[in-house]
Scaffold this motif. Sequence first.
Motif, PDB file in Angstrom:
ATOM      1  N   GLN A   1       0.825  -1.207   0.000  1.00 21.85           N
ATOM      2  CA  GLN A   1       0.000   0.000   0.000  1.00 21.85           C
ATOM      3  C   GLN A   1       0.860   1.258   0.000  1.00 21.85           C
ATOM      4  O   GLN A   1       0.563   2.235  -0.694  1.00 21.85           O
TER       5      GLN A   1
ATOM      6  N   THR B   1      -9.001   3.998   4.205  1.00 22.56           N
ATOM      7  CA  THR B   1      -9.934   3.452   5.199  1.00 22.56           C
ATOM      8  C   THR B   1      -9.216   3.111   6.498  1.00 22.56           C
ATOM      9  O   THR B   1      -9.705   3.401   7.599  1.00 22.56           O
ATOM     10  N   GLN B   2      -8.037   2.501   6.373  1.00 19.97           N
ATOM     11  CA  GLN B   2      -7.258   2.150   7.564  1.00 19.97           C
ATOM     12  C   GLN B   2      -6.873   3.393   8.358  1.00 19.97           C
ATOM     13  O   GLN B   2      -6.912   3.394   9.586  1.00 19.97           O
TER      14      GLN B   2
ATOM     15  N   GLU C   1      -8.136   1.284   0.431  1.00 20.00           N
ATOM     16  CA  GLU C   1      -7.975   0.510   1.669  1.00 20.00           C
ATOM     17  C   GLU C   1      -7.069   1.251   2.646  1.00 20.00           C
ATOM     18  O   GLU C   1      -7.316   1.250   3.863  1.00 20.00           O
TER      19      GLU C   1
END
Length: 323
Positions: A9, A45-46, A42
Motif C-alpha cells: 500500500q 480506510t485504515q 484501503e
Amino acid sequence: MINLPSLKQLRYLVTLSETKHFGKAAEACFVTQSTLSAGIQELETQLDAALVDRTRRKVVLTPLGQVMAARAREVLAQAEEMVLLARAVSEPLAGPLNLGVIPTVSPFLLPRVLRSLRRRFPKLKLFLREDLTARLVQQLEAGRLDLLLLALPIEARAVETMPLFSDAFRFACRNDHPLAESNGVPMPALQNESLLLLEDGHCLRDHALDACQLPRPARRESVGATSLHTLVQMVDNGLGVTLLPDLALQAGILRGTDVVARPVMTPDHAEPPARQIGLVWRRGTQRAKEFRLFGEALLAALPKAKPAVEKPAEEKVAEGRVV
C-alpha cells in the motif's frame, strides 16, 4: 493493536505521488489500475483520512497525503535496507546498488573500473544513473539512489562522504596558442584568457573556478558548454581555452584534436588546483560499511598513474597527451 498499512500500500501511495496518474502508477507497480486504486482506498480506510483528491483531469494528493507519501518513502527505503543488510552479512555487495554519477566523471572513470568491480563482486547488480549533482542529491535524499560518485564538497543534509582521490585541473588550449609551449601556466595568467566552461548546473564549473581562484568577472564572462567533449571541440576551433580534469585527459579526450594540456602553476608552488572525487551516502544507513568497501575496491581498480615523460611538441600534439 493498530492495523498497520502494508508495504504494498505504501508503495502504491509513493508511486502515485510521483506519477500523479493512476494508470501510470499502476504500470510502474506492475498491477492493474483497479488493484492500485483499491489499495489506495484501503489505505485511506485504515487511516480514516483522505489521501488523494480525485478529479477528472488529474490526481492531487491532499496535504496529509503528501506527508504520508514522504513518510512512506522513508519506510520503504528502510525496509529495503533491512533486506540488503541481511544479505550483506553473508556476502557484501551482492545484489542491487543504485549508483548516481556526474557526467564529468562517469564516462572517464567507470570504463576503467567496472570490469575489475565485476570480477571482485560477481553478484553485484550495479544500476547507474548519470545526472547533475543537484538532481542526484535529491534522488539520494528521496531514497531512489543508494550511493553517489561525484566531486566534493556538495551542499546536502544528513549525508556522509568518503573522499577517494584528487583530480587535478589542467590548462587546455590549441597548439598554436602562446601558452602551448610553456611547461606550466601561472594561475594569474588565466584571468586574461577567454575561458570556456561548462554551463551552470555542472559542479565542475564552480570547482574549477574556485580551485584556480578566478575572480567573479571571469565567471560572468565565461561561455557555457553542455559537456567536456563540447568544450574540447570549442577550444579546437579556436574559440578560447578551458580547464580540464585529469580524469578526462587520461581517458583520451584530446585524441584527434589540436588541443594540448599544460599544468596550472600555483603562486606558492603548492599542490596544483584540483577537485576531490568521492562517494556520498545517506547518514545513518546500515550499508555504510558496504559503501566504504565499494570505495576501496574502486580505488584498487584504478590503474596506477604513470609519470609524465617529456616529449617533442609534435608528438604531444599528435597523441593529445598531458605533460
